[in-house]
Design an enzyme around this catalytic site. Sequence first.
Site, PDB file in Angstrom:
ATOM      1  N   HIS A  11     -28.351   3.754  -1.895  1.00  0.00           N
ATOM      2  CA  HIS A  11     -29.207   4.848  -2.420  1.00  0.00           C
ATOM      3  C   HIS A  11     -29.457   6.023  -1.458  1.00  0.00           C
ATOM      4  O   HIS A  11     -29.312   5.755  -0.188  1.00  0.00           O
ATOM      5  CB  HIS A  11     -30.383   4.506  -3.160  1.00  0.00           C
ATOM      6  CG  HIS A  11     -31.406   3.837  -2.053  1.00  0.00           C
ATOM      7  ND1 HIS A  11     -32.266   4.799  -1.191  1.00  0.00           N
ATOM      8  CD2 HIS A  11     -31.889   2.510  -1.796  1.00  0.00           C
ATOM      9  CE1 HIS A  11     -32.777   4.055  -0.332  1.00  0.00           C
ATOM     10  NE2 HIS A  11     -32.604   2.718  -0.786  1.00  0.00           N
ATOM     11  N   GLU A  86     -33.769  -4.404  -3.997  1.00  0.00           N
ATOM     12  CA  GLU A  86     -34.009  -4.790  -2.738  1.00  0.00           C
ATOM     13  C   GLU A  86     -34.869  -5.980  -2.510  1.00  0.00           C
ATOM     14  O   GLU A  86     -35.290  -6.355  -3.605  1.00  0.00           O
ATOM     15  CB  GLU A  86     -34.784  -3.605  -2.052  1.00  0.00           C
ATOM     16  CG  GLU A  86     -35.028  -3.605  -0.515  1.00  0.00           C
ATOM     17  CD  GLU A  86     -33.668  -3.724   0.234  1.00  0.00           C
ATOM     18  OE1 GLU A  86     -33.470  -5.124   0.356  1.00  0.00           O
ATOM     19  OE2 GLU A  86     -33.506  -2.869   0.806  1.00  0.00           O
TER      20      GLU A  86
END
Length: 214
Positions: A11, A86
């Site tokens: 990202h 994550e």
Amino acid sequence: MTITRFCLVRHGETDWNAAHRLQGHTDISLNARGLAQARQMARALKNIQLQFDVLYTSDLQRAAKTAQAIEELFDTTAIPNAALRERHLGALQGLTTDEAPMREPDLWESHLSRNIEENLRNGESIQQFADRIKTTLIEICKQHPGKTILLVSHGGALDMMYRIASNQALDAEKAVTVPNASVNWISHDGLAWKVNSWADTSHLEDLSLDNLDL
């Protein structure tokens, strides 16, 4: 031999990245630079005429908004998958790398030592994280054999994918960088994983930050 190819994108930048603040599962959005990085990455994929069969993204907004730049340019729809998040960093989430050793010295020391069983107090251990990421990659591979999969995720998650594809030990020191909005390639030939290329940021106008969420 059937080769399944994965184009892995981290990202774009967030304010927490810039502040060296550990995000984990905390749902932080992209900042202005991160949005620009996402657009630059998507344009680069368009410029090389990348042909992909499916687009996956972590459901956290920093990944989903990065994937949105691809969705708009390629006229496609990303499949959100919470298993691509994550690592959950437990009590360290929300702390900067300066605050963590002062507020949670024992946890921070265990974190830096890469104790693979340490869950950082109600978080996720490195072993649990590795199992989640490996299971998810294998599931996606089985669903799309021989295809090209574009996947938007996070720095720690992509570092784990590198470890899986290169057979790097979970407790070994980090071997590669995973910059914001970088493009990385791994593949599976039905028998084994392979790292094809890593940490390409040539499409970005400015320097990109490495990952902290290990």
